[in-house]
Design a protein around this motif. Structure first.
Motif, PDB file in Angstrom:
ATOM      1  N   LEU A 294       0.879  -1.160   0.000  1.00  0.00           N
ATOM      2  CA  LEU A 294       0.000   0.000   0.000  1.00  0.00           C
ATOM      3  C   LEU A 294       0.921   1.215   0.000  1.00  0.00           C
ATOM      4  N   VAL A 295       0.805   2.037  -1.011  1.00  0.00           N
ATOM      5  CA  VAL A 295       1.618   3.254  -1.060  1.00  0.00           C
ATOM      6  C   VAL A 295       0.754   4.405  -0.550  1.00  0.00           C
ATOM      7  N   LEU A 296       1.182   5.001   0.569  1.00  0.00           N
ATOM      8  CA  LEU A 296       0.395   6.060   1.204  1.00  0.00           C
ATOM      9  C   LEU A 296       0.879   7.441   0.773  1.00  0.00           C
ATOM     10  N   ASP A 297       0.038   8.445   1.059  1.00  0.00           N
ATOM     11  CA  ASP A 297       0.500   9.823   0.794  1.00  0.00           C
ATOM     12  C   ASP A 297       1.226  10.419   2.004  1.00  0.00           C
ATOM     13  N   ALA A 298       1.357   9.634   3.092  1.00  0.00           N
ATOM     14  CA  ALA A 298       2.210  10.049   4.218  1.00  0.00           C
ATOM     15  C   ALA A 298       3.457   9.190   4.196  1.00  0.00           C
ATOM     16  N   GLY A 299       4.530   9.760   4.690  1.00  0.00           N
ATOM     17  CA  GLY A 299       5.775   8.998   4.712  1.00  0.00           C
ATOM     18  C   GLY A 299       6.598   9.327   5.935  1.00  0.00           C
TER      19      GLY A 299
END
Ligand SMILES: *Cc1c(COP(=O)(O)O)cnc(C)c1O
Length: 392
Positions: A294-299
């Motif tokens: 899952l690639v999130l927009d938070a890192g």
């Protein structure tokens, strides 16, 4: 569950990622901590470095906590937000002259001094300003906090505090320093401590060193035992508030104190960790050869603890739980670093682009460590207070 159905609807409308702070939970946490401390006459300073968001600080100040600072800017911020100077302490191994002067001008309660050289510098600067600085000597008691090696601070090999082998010299330097006044001893052995035996061992050391100073004719007014109480990262819903009663009871039972002696604490994480979550949107789902991502927009730019200390945070999907397929995902951020990963093989309901993900227990050492690496956007917020969600 972090949000009820109504709240989920308001959350969906917000720009992600954002820090979500439950000020109702913070309020309850602060009240329980304060009650358990007050009952025993203990003084609690909040360690600003865990989170210096204005809304949180405002609430913490209004509940009567002091402030434990580790920079001149934190001292200044505490003053600006209404913490009274006689409840402000200033710790840290590398206080600059400018920071020391800031604190001297505000006449703070005490400096927690970490070396003999620092003591000499404070003495000199206080002399130049024509004031006397109250200091507590930070002793490195060689207590193993049984926590991650990056957040252990009380062992001989750590950079913090005065090693016990140098105390004789420190005591004599203090006696000859006209502009510093030794009021207490300070200890802080680590963070995220969940084994109460560590605090018991700390009490034994504090008693020993207090006696050592008293035998040499030095009056000790303040015993500052630092912070470090841990929280339950695994089960934030089951254990939203640390057991402050049990924590303070240990010190009440094992610290030997005389009536004139005050006991001070510096809690950070335990007060603010559980009230915060980082809410993020799934940008992409990827099936690798062996993995689902899952690639999130938070890192790591928003929450660095997993990348920095391999810290665990509970990750959950917000809403839409009816889907009964569970997959194991590596939950990653968009930053160009392999360490930008919030969790590996995290079991989650099958997710799609646009779904919201909450990373829990992010109220401490989260927002404060955020960076603009990759020229990321500034941090956004939402707050819950009196059950209402508002954008900050
Ligand atoms: C970081 C720190 C604290 C707070 O630690 P927590 O683990 O967040 O409670 C307290 N005192 C000192 C000196 C610190 O450096």
């Amino acid at each position: 569950m972090l949000f009820n159905n109504n709240q989920q609807e308001s959350i969906k409308a917000l720009d992600t990622p954002f820090y979500y702070y439950d000020l109702d939970l913070l309020d309850q946490t602060l009240s329980q901590a304060k009650t358990a401390a007050d009952k025993r006459g203990f003084h609690v300073h909040y360690a600003l470095k865990a989170n210096f968001n204005d809304r949180l600080l405002g609430l913490i100040q209004s509940k009567g906590f002091g402030a434990d600072c580790v920079s001149g800017n934190e001292v200044q911020k505490s003053i600006d937000l209404g913490f009274s100077a006689d409840k402000i302490t200033f710790a840290g191994v590398g206080k600059s002259d400018k920071e020391i002067i800031t604190a001297l001008k505000h006449n703070i309660f005490a400096f927690n001094v970490e070396s003999i050289q620092e003591m000499e510098v404070i003495n000199e600067l206080a002399g130049q300003l024509g004031v006397t600085a109250n200091v507590s000597l930070r002793i490195n008691p060689n207590v193993d906090a049984h926590t991650h090696h990056y957040i252990t601070t009380g062992l001989d090999e750590n950079k913090f505090g005065v090693p016990t082998s140098e105390l004789e010299k420190a005591a004599s330097v203090i006696r000859q320093a006209p502009h510093v006044n030794l009021i207490g001893l300070h200890f802080h052995v680590g963070s995220q401590i969940t084994d109460m035996n560590v605090f018991k061992s700390l009490c034994v050391k504090v008693n020993e060193w207090k006696n050592w100073f008293e035998e040499r004719g030095t009056t000790i007014q303040v015993l500052n035992v630092g912070g470090g109480l841990g929280v339950d990262y695994q089960q934030p819903d089951e254990n939203p508030i640390p057991d402050f009663e049990a924590y303070f009871a240990i010190f009440d039972k094992f610290l030997e104190r005389q009536p004139h002696q005050e006991v001070h604490f510096e809690l950070g994480r335990a007060l603010v960790a559980q009230c915060g979550a980082l809410v993020s949107k799934v940008l992409y789902t990827k099936s690798g050869v062996k993995k689902n991502f899952l690639v999130l927009d938070a890192g790591m730019t928003e929450l660095m603890r997993p990348a920095l200390y391999q810290a665990y945070h509970k990750i959950e999907k917000v809403g839409g739980e009816s889907n009964n397929t569970t997959l194991n995902y590596d939950v990653v951020g968009p930053i160009c670093e392999s360490s930008d990963c919030f969790g590996k093989e995290v079991p989650l309901p099958e997710s799609q682009r646009g779904d919201l993900i909450a990373i829990r227990t992010a109220g401490a050492y989260g927002e404060v460590m955020a960076s603009r690496y990759n020229l990321r956007e500034e941090i956004r917020y939402a707050f819950k207070q009196n059950e209402e969600i508002t954008v900050g």
